[in-house]
Structures are given as C-alpha cells and as structure tokens.
Design a protein around this motif. Structure first.
Motif, PDB file in Angstrom:
ATOM      1  N   GLU A 142       7.892  -5.421   3.347  1.00 51.06           N
ATOM      2  CA  GLU A 142       6.493  -5.349   3.730  1.00 51.06           C
ATOM      3  C   GLU A 142       6.159  -3.970   4.319  1.00 51.06           C
ATOM      4  O   GLU A 142       5.171  -3.336   3.941  1.00 51.06           O
ATOM      5  N   ARG A 143       7.008  -3.479   5.216  1.00 48.70           N
ATOM      6  CA  ARG A 143       6.759  -2.184   5.858  1.00 48.70           C
ATOM      7  C   ARG A 143       6.892  -1.046   4.844  1.00 48.70           C
ATOM      8  O   ARG A 143       6.185  -0.051   4.915  1.00 48.70           O
ATOM      9  N   ASN A 144       7.825  -1.215   3.897  1.00 48.92           N
ATOM     10  CA  ASN A 144       7.951  -0.209   2.835  1.00 48.92           C
ATOM     11  C   ASN A 144       6.659  -0.095   2.041  1.00 48.92           C
ATOM     12  O   ASN A 144       6.181   1.000   1.762  1.00 48.92           O
ATOM     13  N   VAL A 145       6.108  -1.247   1.697  1.00 49.50           N
ATOM     14  CA  VAL A 145       4.892  -1.241   0.881  1.00 49.50           C
ATOM     15  C   VAL A 145       3.710  -0.717   1.703  1.00 49.50           C
ATOM     16  O   VAL A 145       2.797  -0.083   1.173  1.00 49.50           O
ATOM     17  N   ALA A 146       3.751  -0.945   3.023  1.00 52.66           N
ATOM     18  CA  ALA A 146       2.637  -0.515   3.878  1.00 52.66           C
ATOM     19  C   ALA A 146       2.666   0.986   4.153  1.00 52.66           C
ATOM     20  O   ALA A 146       1.683   1.540   4.653  1.00 52.66           O
ATOM     21  N   LEU A 147       3.779   1.635   3.817  1.00 56.46           N
ATOM     22  CA  LEU A 147       3.947   3.060   4.160  1.00 56.46           C
ATOM     23  C   LEU A 147       2.771   3.946   3.713  1.00 56.46           C
ATOM     24  O   LEU A 147       2.255   4.730   4.514  1.00 56.46           O
ATOM     25  N   PRO A 148       2.293   3.808   2.454  1.00 63.25           N
ATOM     26  CA  PRO A 148       1.194   4.684   2.029  1.00 63.25           C
ATOM     27  C   PRO A 148      -0.103   4.422   2.790  1.00 63.25           C
ATOM     28  O   PRO A 148      -1.013   5.252   2.761  1.00 63.25           O
ATOM     29  N   ARG A 186      14.165  -4.903  -6.228  1.00 64.76           N
ATOM     30  CA  ARG A 186      13.920  -3.575  -5.635  1.00 64.76           C
ATOM     31  C   ARG A 186      12.894  -2.813  -6.458  1.00 64.76           C
ATOM     32  O   ARG A 186      12.010  -2.158  -5.923  1.00 64.76           O
ATOM     33  N   LYS A 187      13.037  -2.916  -7.806  1.00 62.64           N
ATOM     34  CA  LYS A 187      12.058  -2.252  -8.678  1.00 62.64           C
ATOM     35  C   LYS A 187      10.667  -2.796  -8.403  1.00 62.64           C
ATOM     36  O   LYS A 187       9.689  -2.055  -8.315  1.00 62.64           O
ATOM     37  N   ARG A 188      10.578  -4.134  -8.270  1.00 65.61           N
ATOM     38  CA  ARG A 188       9.277  -4.749  -8.025  1.00 65.61           C
ATOM     39  C   ARG A 188       8.701  -4.261  -6.692  1.00 65.61           C
ATOM     40  O   ARG A 188       7.490  -3.989  -6.595  1.00 65.61           O
ATOM     41  N   ALA A 189       9.565  -4.135  -5.680  1.00 63.81           N
ATOM     42  CA  ALA A 189       9.080  -3.637  -4.395  1.00 63.81           C
ATOM     43  C   ALA A 189       8.555  -2.210  -4.556  1.00 63.81           C
ATOM     44  O   ALA A 189       7.509  -1.840  -3.997  1.00 63.81           O
ATOM     45  N   GLY A 190       9.283  -1.399  -5.358  1.00 63.68           N
ATOM     46  CA  GLY A 190       8.838  -0.027  -5.610  1.00 63.68           C
ATOM     47  C   GLY A 190       7.489  -0.001  -6.317  1.00 63.68           C
ATOM     48  O   GLY A 190       6.621   0.818  -6.013  1.00 63.68           O
ATOM     49  N   ILE A 191       7.294  -0.924  -7.263  1.00 60.19           N
ATOM     50  CA  ILE A 191       6.018  -0.992  -7.977  1.00 60.19           C
ATOM     51  C   ILE A 191       4.902  -1.400  -7.012  1.00 60.19           C
ATOM     52  O   ILE A 191       3.797  -0.838  -7.031  1.00 60.19           O
ATOM     53  N   ALA A 192       5.214  -2.351  -6.127  1.00 64.06           N
ATOM     54  CA  ALA A 192       4.203  -2.783  -5.152  1.00 64.06           C
ATOM     55  C   ALA A 192       3.777  -1.607  -4.268  1.00 64.06           C
ATOM     56  O   ALA A 192       2.588  -1.416  -3.985  1.00 64.06           O
ATOM     57  N   ARG A 193       4.752  -0.803  -3.835  1.00 60.55           N
ATOM     58  CA  ARG A 193       4.406   0.348  -3.001  1.00 60.55           C
ATOM     59  C   ARG A 193       3.546   1.353  -3.783  1.00 60.55           C
ATOM     60  O   ARG A 193       2.621   1.951  -3.238  1.00 60.55           O
ATOM     61  N   ALA A 194       3.868   1.529  -5.077  1.00 59.98           N
ATOM     62  CA  ALA A 194       3.085   2.458  -5.884  1.00 59.98           C
ATOM     63  C   ALA A 194       1.662   1.938  -6.090  1.00 59.98           C
ATOM     64  O   ALA A 194       0.722   2.711  -6.229  1.00 59.98           O
ATOM     65  N   LEU A 195       1.501   0.598  -6.103  1.00 58.52           N
ATOM     66  CA  LEU A 195       0.191   0.010  -6.409  1.00 58.52           C
ATOM     67  C   LEU A 195      -0.728  -0.112  -5.215  1.00 58.52           C
ATOM     68  O   LEU A 195      -1.932  -0.236  -5.363  1.00 58.52           O
ATOM     69  N   VAL A 196      -0.161  -0.100  -4.019  1.00 59.52           N
ATOM     70  CA  VAL A 196      -0.929  -0.515  -2.847  1.00 59.52           C
ATOM     71  C   VAL A 196      -2.128   0.389  -2.586  1.00 59.52           C
ATOM     72  O   VAL A 196      -3.119  -0.028  -2.009  1.00 59.52           O
ATOM     73  N   ALA A 216       8.910  10.093  -1.892  1.00 62.74           N
ATOM     74  CA  ALA A 216       8.115   8.881  -1.672  1.00 62.74           C
ATOM     75  C   ALA A 216       7.212   9.060  -0.455  1.00 62.74           C
ATOM     76  O   ALA A 216       6.057   8.631  -0.464  1.00 62.74           O
ATOM     77  N   LEU A 217       7.721   9.715   0.591  1.00 62.82           N
ATOM     78  CA  LEU A 217       6.894   9.977   1.777  1.00 62.82           C
ATOM     79  C   LEU A 217       5.714  10.863   1.406  1.00 62.82           C
ATOM     80  O   LEU A 217       4.573  10.585   1.781  1.00 62.82           O
ATOM     81  N   THR A 218       5.996  11.943   0.662  1.00 64.72           N
ATOM     82  CA  THR A 218       4.925  12.876   0.298  1.00 64.72           C
ATOM     83  C   THR A 218       3.831  12.157  -0.477  1.00 64.72           C
ATOM     84  O   THR A 218       2.645  12.315  -0.190  1.00 64.72           O
ATOM     85  N   LEU A 219       4.240  11.339  -1.465  1.00 66.54           N
ATOM     86  CA  LEU A 219       3.238  10.626  -2.253  1.00 66.54           C
ATOM     87  C   LEU A 219       2.531   9.566  -1.425  1.00 66.54           C
ATOM     88  O   LEU A 219       1.445   9.127  -1.780  1.00 66.54           O
ATOM     89  N   SER A 220       3.140   9.147  -0.316  1.00 62.88           N
ATOM     90  CA  SER A 220       2.480   8.191   0.559  1.00 62.88           C
ATOM     91  C   SER A 220       1.546   8.892   1.540  1.00 62.88           C
ATOM     92  O   SER A 220       1.022   8.259   2.454  1.00 62.88           O
ATOM     93  N   GLY A 221       1.379  10.191   1.371  1.00 59.45           N
ATOM     94  CA  GLY A 221       0.486  10.926   2.261  1.00 59.45           C
ATOM     95  C   GLY A 221       1.095  11.212   3.617  1.00 59.45           C
ATOM     96  O   GLY A 221       0.395  11.528   4.572  1.00 59.45           O
ATOM     97  N   ILE A 222       2.425  11.086   3.730  1.00 62.66           N
ATOM     98  CA  ILE A 222       3.090  11.361   5.002  1.00 62.66           C
ATOM     99  C   ILE A 222       3.856  12.675   4.859  1.00 62.66           C
ATOM    100  O   ILE A 222       4.680  12.813   3.965  1.00 62.66           O
ATOM    101  N   ASP A 223       3.550  13.638   5.721  1.00 61.58           N
ATOM    102  CA  ASP A 223       4.215  14.928   5.631  1.00 61.58           C
ATOM    103  C   ASP A 223       5.644  14.802   6.158  1.00 61.58           C
ATOM    104  O   ASP A 223       5.844  14.465   7.326  1.00 61.58           O
TER     105      ASP A 223
END
Lengths: 221, 248, 260
Positions: A97-103, A143-153, B120-127
């Motif tokens: 959850e926190r991984n996906v919330a990162l962006p 793990r791939k699905r989690a990565g896709i979720a993070r890319a989609l969020v 991944a951090l950079t693309l997440s907008g985190i420097d």
C-alpha cells in the motif's frame, strides 16, 4: 499528449547505447521494443521518461525539448508517466500500500483521498488482499502487479513496461499481458522485451540490436 | 591525485544540488531522526569501544617512550590530552564514521540505484537527493561532533584508567586540560562538522548513479569508503594547518 | 517462559559471535592448508588488484600522515623547543601508533571492501559452486589466493607508507620548522631503535591478516544479488575496523613488553 525523440543519441562513457533514434508517439499509440540485451531497450524507455539524459538529439514531451524544461515542469510531466520496472523497484521496507502511495506523497492530497486512490489502483490490478504485505513476501507475478498499480496511481497518459514478463511462468505472463493491455486503454503503451510475446500483441514493433540497428518499422514509427 | 580532485569535485557538485533540492522539497524531521539513529546511534558503540581501546594503546606507547627518556609519564599527560582533543579524537572518530556509516550508506544507495528504486522515486516526483542524500548529510554533520565528544571522552578515560591501574602513575594528568584552549576545541569542532558533511556526500556520489548489477554495488562501496576516508584525512590536515597558521 | 528469556537473549548475542569466530577459523585453517600449493597466477592477479592498484592511495595516506605528524610535533616543538625530547616524544609515538592504525583503517576500506565484494560476487553469481561442480576446490583456486594477496599487499603497502611518511616529515620539518634534514633524521635515529620499527611492521602484518580473514568471511557469507554484495562489503569494512582496534589493544602491551 505526445512523446517523440529526434535523432536521439545516448552514450555511456565510450559505449554507445542508442544511435540516432527518431520516433513519434501520439496519445494512445503502442510500441513493442525487442531485441537482445545490450540493444538499448531499457535506455530508450528511460530516455523517454527523462531518467537518462540524451548525449545528442532531443526527447520531446508535447513538442518541447525535455532539456529546456524547468525542474518543476519536468517533475509535472514525469508525474503523468508510469513505469513498470524490470526489477520491480519496490521498496521492501514499505508495505504494498505504501509503495503504491509513493507517487502521491508530494501531491498535498488528504489522507482519505490518497487511501481511495491507492485502493482503486490495487483493485484494478487485483491486489487488494495483499495491501498490507511487504513486497518480499509476494510472488513474482504479484510484485509485477504491485509495480503496475504504482505506475497507474497517478493516472498516467503513458505507460512504460520494461521486460514485464521476465521470469514469469506462461500462465502468469499471460495474466500480466492481459492486465497491461487492459489498463493501457486510452494511454500510450511502450513495452520492451527480448522477444515479441504472443500474449502482448502491440500495434507497432521496433527491433533494437547492439551493433547496428535494424531499420524495420523505423520509417513508420 | 586526479582521482581525488575529481571525487571532491563530484562531492561539491552533489552538495550544491542537494542544498537546492532541499530548498525545493524540504526535509522531514522524521527522515532526519531515522538517519541519526541509523548512521550515528548505531555507530556509538563502535566509536566508544574503539576509542577507549585507542586511548589505552596510545598511553602504552607513551609509557614505553617516557620510560626511555623523561622517566615520568605524568609529564607528557597534558600534552597528550591536548593532542587527543585537537587531533586524535576528531580524526579517528571521523575515520570510524567514514568506515561504518560511509560503507552502509553507499551499499544501501548503490543497491537502490541498481534495483531501479532511485528511478522509481524520480518518476514518483520525489527528488532522490532531498529524500536520500540530504537526511544523511545533515545527520552526519550534527552527529559527528557528538560522536567526537563521546570518542574523545572514551579515549581519555581509557588512557587515564590505564595509567592509574596498569602503570601505577597518576592518570589524572591525561585528563588535565592545562594546555587545552578554545582554539583546540574550535579546531576539533570545525573538523568534525566538515568531515560530517563530507562523509555522506563521498559515500553517495558514486552510489546513487551506480549501474550494472552486483559488481557496480561492490565498486561503489569500495570507492565510497576510500574517498570518505581520504577526504577526512585531507580535511583534518587542512583545518589543522589553518589553525596553526592563525594561532602561531 | 520467564526463565528462558535471559537464555534467549544470551543466545541472540552469543550465537552470531560464535558463528563469526567459526567462520574466521575456517577461513584461516583452509588457507593454511592450501598455502603450499596455491595458484600462482591467481595470487599475482589479486596482488596487482589489491596491492598495485592501491599504491596511489598509500602514497596519499603516507604524505598526509607525515605532514600531520610534523604539524602537530611542530606545535610542541615551538612550545618546548625543537630539540627537547618532550616535544618530539609526542611526534614519534604518533607515528608508530597512528601510522599502523591509520593505514589499517584505510586498508580495511580499500582492500577489505574490495576483497569482500569480489568474493561476494563470485558467490552470488554461483561461480564458487560452479567450480565445485567440476570437482575443483573453490577455496584453493579462488579464495585462498585472495586471502594471501590481501595480507601480503597490506603489509607491503604499510612498509612503504612508513618510508613515504618519514620522507615527507623530513621535508615538512625543513620547510615548516627550518630543521635541517640531518638533525631531523638524527633525532629519528636517537629516538627509534630497530625493535620499534620491527614492532610497527609486525603490527601492520597482523592487521593485514585480520583484514584479509574478516573480509573473506564476510564475502563468503554474502547472499542474494546486489544488496547482498553491498552488505558484504560494508560488513567487511566495519568488522575490519573493529578488529583492528581490538587487536591493537591486545597486541600493543605484548609488543611493548617484548621489545623493551
């Protein structure tokens, strides 16, 4: 929303990873990059996403040279790009959850809004039950699905997928392919793989090879 | 020599970019506290024990020398204490931190880079500089002076106790501050702050751009530690020379 | 439950220690066993990698150590008069204590981390297992030469550092303190006996062997890709440094008693 490269050259020290690549991606286009490792597939994806800087030539985001953008503009543009990494690039110290919330961290959203967006993204990839798990306890496909979720969020308009089927059994690979095709609807999808995969038929293909690059499809690209 | 100039240039560049990144993105107290615990708190045991051993060893040698020439070890005590405060303490503790924190910071960041987590951090907008490098730099700049105090106290006590119990002389002369003036303390403080800034920068400079698998991680750790150690030696010498020039 | 808790704590503290001691003993024993029939080429390759390529660093450390010592000694020389023993006693003790320690620390970073990273790479890439698969002993062909090369390289580089440091001290003493080279070297000879030099070299040889053993054990314990290699290299540096301080503490009194 469109993406393009113009006479793009990328060198790593003495090694030339990309040589004179010109491509154009209107919104909604699809491209499969394939070829042996060392051919520059990952480099091209990362150059398009602004993670690797061009040695010569240009990467154009909506017609503007990526190098002329301010840092804030670069970040705004990157916020609407999603990438599924070869290595998954998930943080093992954070829950799924926190991984996906990162962006969403720097968006100034309320906690409830973040939670809702993350829940939506996880539901779309079918990982709702694993939200509180840590990535190290997940299977490769999850793990791939989690990565896709993070890319989609962040609701990106372009989705990059770097070797998304690597190391997956055929059944899981087919599932990931179907998911990628489904979530990329209305978005640009650019994927890289060693060989074209029947489960992931994309509109255009481009072969990149280490020594000299073939030109098949380059003119139409 | 050229390698050294290049690495200090890279560290200076990284420093200015990190400062800019923090101006834009800020720095959370939580991240700073995490790194203070990780880099400084976890080094405290190594520093205390290592420096206590070091103090013991130093007086053992001083005792051997003193027996040959002056006969009375307590005579050299105050001079040793001053040397400990201005030279041995700051440099040895800085080298210990360069090894302990430099190695772990560069190993962690290099594996993050190789595993594409920095992308991944950079693309997440985190420097990555604000998120990864800045907390470590600030933590070491605050923490190394504290560790230096801890280490100097441990070494001096180790020395004093050894003299009293093993050599049967008055160990208090090794904690006698008659030669220590504000210049010595300032010299030590400046060294500690500068080394604290430099160590994480040297550790990160190569690590956050590491590419190419496990081999790159190993290389990043080796160069990171060595450049951090060399930087501390150079800073130590330059600051010592500057203070010598000012005070003479 | 309650009676078991202290035991459990003891186990948590003691077990890793025992395991580490076991690993070190194993590395030492297997290296000694293979000592008579080492692969010369692999030894030479490791010596170049660990020793020759560390030369610039060694020269740098020697220069800085020498200059720092003269600077500190100079402060005392000014205060007490250049030819007074009190002033110089500090300087010499600094050299003969600080030199090995300083060099040991830097070498733990340079050679230790490198050796651990190399072995960790061989381990995680499966090359060590691969050799065993064709019934060659990986320890004899890949590990033992690296242990020997690390120990030899550090000892030789340390010796070199002393000469470089002494040279720079002479130069710095001349320019900074106006002390003629003959006076400086003369007081050197007055203060130091061959035994002191021997003691310092012995010390660095012990440090070198310790770094070699610790980093080899750390490298061979590595698991799991890039992160594992990084952890192994970092562990080699930290435990290398810790063992140097501990050994310094243990052998200096012995050396001091034996040499005087």
């Amino acid at each position: 929303m469109e993406l393009a490269t113009s006479h793009l050259v990328v060198d790593f020290g003495p090694h030339r990873a990309l040589d004179d690549v010109s491509l154009h991606f209107p919104l909604g286009s699809q491209l499969l990059l394939y070829g042996p490792s060392g051919g520059g597939k990952t480099t091209l994806l990362k150059a398009l996403a602004g993670l690797v800087l061009p040695t010569r030539g240009q990467v154009l985001w909506n017609g503007r040279d990526r190098l002329t953008l301010s840092r804030g503009e670069t970040r705004d543009a990157q916020a609407h790009m999603g990438m599924v990494f070869q290595t998954d690039a998930l943080f093992d110290t954070l829950t799924v959850e926190r991984n996906v919330a990162l962006p969403l961290e720097r968006k100034g959203l309320s906690a409830a809004a973040v939670e809702e967006k993350v829940a939506n993204a996880l539901a779309r990839v079918g990982l709702k039950a694993a939200a509180q798990k840590r990535p190290e306890h997940l299977s490769g496909g999850m793990r791939k699905r989690a990565g896709i979720a993070r890319a989609l969020v962040m609701e990106p308009w372009v989705l990059f997928a770097d070797d998304p089927l690597a190391g997956l059994d055929p059944e899981t690979a087919a599932g990931i392919s179907a998911l990628l095709l489904e979530v990329s609807h209305g978005r640009t999808l650019i994927a890289a793989m060693p060989d074209p995969h029947p489960s992931l038929p994309l509109a255009r293909t481009l072969r990149l090879t280490p020594m000299a690059r073939d030109v098949d499809n380059r003119s139409t690209a | 020599m050229r390698a050294f100039v290049r690495s200090s240039g890279a560290s200076a560049l990284l420093f200015s970019r990190t400062v800019k990144a923090v101006r834009r993105d800020g720095l959370t107290l939580r991240a700073l506290l995490e790194q203070l615990h990780e880099l400084i708190g976890r080094s405290a045991f190594l520093v205390t024990l290592g420096m206590a051993f070091f103090g013991t060893v130093i007086v053992t040698i001083a005792y051997a020398q003193a027996r040959k020439y002056t006969g009375n070890i307590t005579l050299v005590g105050p001079a040793y204490f001053e040397l400990m405060v201005r030279e041995f303490g700051p440099l040895t503790v800085a080298l210990l931190l360069a090894s302990r924190a430099g190695a772990s910071a560069s190993a962690e960041q290099a594996s993050m880079s190789v595993n594409e987590q920095i992308d991944a951090l950079t693309l997440s907008g985190i420097d990555p500089l604000a998120y990864l490098v800045a907390p470590r730099v600030l933590a070491c700049a605050i923490g190394l002076p504290l560790l230096t105090v801890l280490g100097t106290v441990a070494a001096s006590l180790g020395a004093a106790l050894t003299v009293t119990h093993s050599f049967g002389a008055d160990g208090r002369s090794f904690i006698d501050p008659q030669f220590v003036d504000s210049g010595d303390v300032m010299c030590a403080g400046v060294k500690a702050v500068l080394c604290g800034l430099y160590i994480p920068l040297a550790a990160s400079a190569r690590a956050i751009t590491a590419q190419g698998g496990a081999q790159a991680v190993g290389r990043a750790v080796t160069t990171g530690v060595v450049e951090a150690c060399m930087g501390c030696l150079v800073i130590d010498f330059v600051v010592a020379a500057a203070f010598w020039g000012i005070t003479r | 439950m309650n009676t078991a808790a202290p035991l459990r704590t003891l186990g948590r503290v003691a077990l890793p220690g025992i395991r580490a001691a076991g690993a070190l003993t194993l590395v030492l024993a297997r290296t000694l066993r293979h000592l008579p029939h080492l692969s010369g080429r692999e030894c030479l390759r490791s010596l170049v990698l660990y020793g020759y390529q560390s030369l610039p660093l060694t020269l740098g450390v020697g220069t800085l150590a020498g200059a720092t010592v003269v600077l500190q000694a100079g402060i005392y020389a000014e205060r007490f008069g250049a030819r007074q023993y009190l002033g110089w006693a500090g300087g010499y003790a600094v050299l003969w204590e600080f030199g090995p320690l300083l060099l040991g620390l830097v070498m733990a970073g340079r050679v230790g981390a490198r050796n651990a990273a190399e072995l960790a790479l061989l381990k995680t890439n499966g090359q060590l297992e691969g050799l065993r698969g064709i019934s060659l002993d990986p320890f004899r062909y890949l590990v033992a030469p690296r242990v020997v090369a690390s120990a030899v390289a550090i000892t030789c580089l340390a010796t070199l550092t002393y000469f470089v440091a002494a040279l720079w001290e002479t130069v710095a003493a001349y320019f900074a303190l106006g002390l003629p080279a003959r006076v400086f070297l003369g007081s050197f000879a007055d203060m130091l006996r061959p035994n002191d030099v021997l003691g310092s070299l012995l010390k660095t040889a012990v440090f070198g062997t310790a770094i070699a053993l610790v980093s080899t054990a750390a490298g061979l314990a590595a698991q799991g890709g890039a992160r594992g290699v990084g952890r192994a290299a970092a562990a080699a540096v930290v435990f290398g440094c810790a063992s140097i301080f501990a050994l310094d503490f243990l052998i200096t009194p012995l050396l001091a008693r034996w040499l005087t």
